[in-house]
Design a protein around this motif. Structure first.
Motif, PDB file in Angstrom:
ATOM      1  N   GLY A 231       0.772  -1.237   0.000  1.00  0.00           N
ATOM      2  CA  GLY A 231       0.000   0.000   0.000  1.00  0.00           C
ATOM      3  C   GLY A 231       0.802   1.284   0.000  1.00  0.00           C
ATOM      4  O   GLY A 231       0.256   2.351   0.303  1.00  0.00           O
ATOM      5  N   ASN A 232       2.079   1.233  -0.348  1.00  0.00           N
ATOM      6  CA  ASN A 232       2.925   2.431  -0.350  1.00  0.00           C
ATOM      7  C   ASN A 232       3.081   3.006  -1.754  1.00  0.00           C
ATOM      8  O   ASN A 232       3.085   2.274  -2.741  1.00  0.00           O
ATOM      9  N   SER A 233       3.219   4.338  -1.824  1.00  0.00           N
ATOM     10  CA  SER A 233       3.621   4.981  -3.075  1.00  0.00           C
ATOM     11  C   SER A 233       5.139   5.128  -3.056  1.00  0.00           C
ATOM     12  O   SER A 233       5.725   5.454  -2.024  1.00  0.00           O
ATOM     13  N   VAL A 234       5.780   4.888  -4.205  1.00  0.00           N
ATOM     14  CA  VAL A 234       7.239   4.741  -4.248  1.00  0.00           C
ATOM     15  C   VAL A 234       7.846   5.649  -5.313  1.00  0.00           C
ATOM     16  O   VAL A 234       7.306   5.780  -6.420  1.00  0.00           O
ATOM     17  N   VAL A 235       8.975   6.279  -4.974  1.00  0.00           N
ATOM     18  CA  VAL A 235       9.824   6.984  -5.937  1.00  0.00           C
ATOM     19  C   VAL A 235      11.159   6.250  -6.004  1.00  0.00           C
ATOM     20  O   VAL A 235      11.746   5.933  -4.960  1.00  0.00           O
TER      21      VAL A 235
END
Length: 403
Positions: A231-235
Motif C-alpha cells: 500500500g505504499n507509493s514509491v519513488v
C-alpha cells in the motif's frame, strides 16, 4: 499725331488676328482614327474580405475556414479531441502479489534445493552410536553449507548436549531437536521489518547497495513491488549512473507498478541523482524513496568512498531509514568479505539474499548475520517479479530440514 495712333491700332488688330489663327489651327488638329477592334477591358474587382471569394457578392453569408479549400490540397479535417481517460499507450499497471505468505508459498521450491543439509544432518543424527567421526561429519556438512566456523561449533555443541540427555532418538524427535537448534542460530527475536515508515516525516528513505552481479537493481525493482503491494507509493532513484542499462532497467520495473523514477545523465554524479530523488519524493508526498546505487567492486577503495558520499548527501535532507546490502547466496564466504567492506562504509542495517533457491548453501543466512550483526530481511527465491519475500526464520528452517 492721329496718323501714329491709327498705325498702332492697325498693328494691334493684325497681331490679334494672327494669334487667333494659330490657336484655332491647334484646336482643330484631327484625332487619330479609332482602332478596328476594341479590347474587352474589365475593371479590377474590389479586394475581397476574409472568407469571401472575388465573384461572391458581399451580401452572401461568409463561409467558415473549414469550408474553404486551401491551394494544393483538400480542405483541412477537424481533429477530434482524444477521449478523456488513461493513455492507451501507457504501460499497464500491475498489481503485485501480497507479501504475506510469499515465503510459505515458495518454501517447496526452497526445500527442493536446500534440504540436502537437513537430510544429511538427520541421517547422521539417526545413527545408533554418535562417535567422534560422526560429529566430524556433521561439522563438515555445516561448513560446506556456509554456516561458518563459529556458528557450526555452537550448533554441534548444542546438539551433542541435547542428544546425550534425550537418549532414545526417534526421527520426529531428531527433527524437532535440529529445528530448535537451527532457529537459535538464525534468530527468531530479531526485527526483520524493512523500515519505511518513520514517525516524524515522509518519505521513508532506503538505499540499496551491493556488488554488480548480485541482482541489486533487479532486487530494488522487486522491493518496489513489495512496498506497493503493502500500500505504499514509491519513488525510485537511479543513482547507478555508470551502467547505462541500470537506469532503464529500474525505470521499467517502476513503470510496471506505477512508481516514479528519478534519473540523471549517463556518467553523471550519483549523489546528485540520489539527492534529487529524495527531493522529488518529498514534493510528491511519496511514502518511500528507494535509491539504487552503483554496484562497485568492493576492492576499489575510491569507488567505495563515493558510495559513502552518496549516503552523506542524502542525509543532508533526511536520515536514511534503511541501508540494504544485496548479497548473492551462491558466493558463500566471499560474500562475507563483500559484506564486511560495505558495512564499514555505509552502516548496513539489513541483508537481502538473492539466488537462495539455486544452492544447497543455505547456511550463509546464519554466517552473514553473525558477521555483520544485522538481520537478513529479504530473500530472493526465483526469477519471477514477485519472488522476493520477507524473511521468515521458521519457514526458512523448515525448508532446510525438509518435511
Amino acid at each position: 499725331m492721329e496718323t501714329v495712333i491709327l498705325a498702332v491700332v492697325i498693328a494691334v488688330v493684325v497681331l490679334g488676328a494672327i494669334g487667333g489663327l494659330v490657336v484655332g489651327s491647334r484646336r482643330k488638329k484631327p484625332l487619330p482614327p479609332p482602332p478596328t477592334s476594341v479590347p474587352d477591358i474589365t475593371a479590377p474587382p474590389a479586394e475581397p474580405h476574409v472568407g469571401d471569394e472575388a465573384e461572391t457578392p458581399r451580401d452572401e453569408p461568409r463561409r467558415t475556414i473549414e469550408e474553404v479549400d486551401l491551394p494544393g490540397g483538400p480542405a483541412p479535417v477537424a481533429v477530434e479531441e482524444p477521449p478523456a481517460g488513461p493513455d492507451p499507450t501507457a504501460p499497464e499497471i500491475e498489481v503485485p502479489e501480497p507479501t504475506a505468505g510469499r515465503l510459505v508459498r515458495l518454501r517447496s521450491r526452497l526445500s527442493r534445493s536446500q534440504n540436502a543439509l537437513g537430510k544429511g544432518l538427520l541421517t547422521l543424527l539417526s545413527r545408533e552410536h554418535l562417535d567422534e567421526d560422526t560429529w566430524e561429519e556433521i561439522e563438515d556438512i555445516l561448513l560446506t553449507a556456509d554456516v561458518g566456523v563459529q556458528p557450526t561449533q555452537e550448533l554441534v555443541d548444542g546438539l551433542r548436549a541435547r542428544v546425550k540427555v534425550l537418549g532414545t532418538r526417534t526421527p520426529d524427535e531428531l527433527r524437532t531437536l535440529l529445528r530448535e537448534e537451527l532457529l537459535k542460530l538464525v534468530g527468531t527475536d530479531v526485527d526483520r521489518v524493512v523500515k519505511t515508515e518513520p514517525e516524524d516525516r515522509k518519505p521513508g528513505i532506503v538505499m540499496v547497495v551491493g556488488v554488480n552481479g548480485t541482482g541489486k537493481t533487479t532486487t530494488t525493482g522487486k522491493l518496489a513491488r513489495v512496498l506497493v503491494a503493502d500500500g505504499n507509493s514509491v519513488v525510485l532513484g537511479a543513482a547507478d549512473t555508470f551502467r547505462a542499462a541500470a537506469a532503464d532497467q529500474l525505470q521499467t520495473w517502476g513503470e510496471r507498478v506505477g512508481a516514479y523514477t528519478v534519473r540523471g545523465p549517463e556518467g553523471g554524479d550519483p549523489a546528485s541523482v540520489a539527492f534529487d530523488a529524495v527531493k522529488e519524493g518529498k514534493e510528491m508526498g511519496a511514502d518511500v524513496v528507494l535509491i539504487d546505487t552503483a554496484g562497485r567492486l568492493h576492492t576499489k577503495t575510491g569507488l567505495m568512498d563515493e558510495l559513502g558520499k552518496v549516503k552523506r548527501v542524502v542525509e543532508k535532507q533526511a536520515p536514511l531509514d534503511e541501508v540494504l546490502l544485496v548479497l548473492d547466496a551462491t558466493t558463500g564466504q566471499n560474500g562475507l568479505v563483500q559484506a564486511r567492506v560495505f558495512a564499514e562504509v555505509v552502516d548496513v542495517t539489513g541483508i537481502v539474499l538473492t539466488k537462495l533457491d539455486g544452492t544447497a548453501k543455505g547456511g550463509i543466512v546464519i554466517a552473514v548475520q553473525r558477521e555483520l550483526g544485522v538481520p537478513v530481511k529479504l530473500v530472493g527465491l526465483g526469477e519471477g517479479a514477485d519472488d522476493l519475500a520477507p524473511f521468515e526464520p521458521e519457514a526458512f528452517v523448515d525448508a532446510l530440514i525438509g518435511e
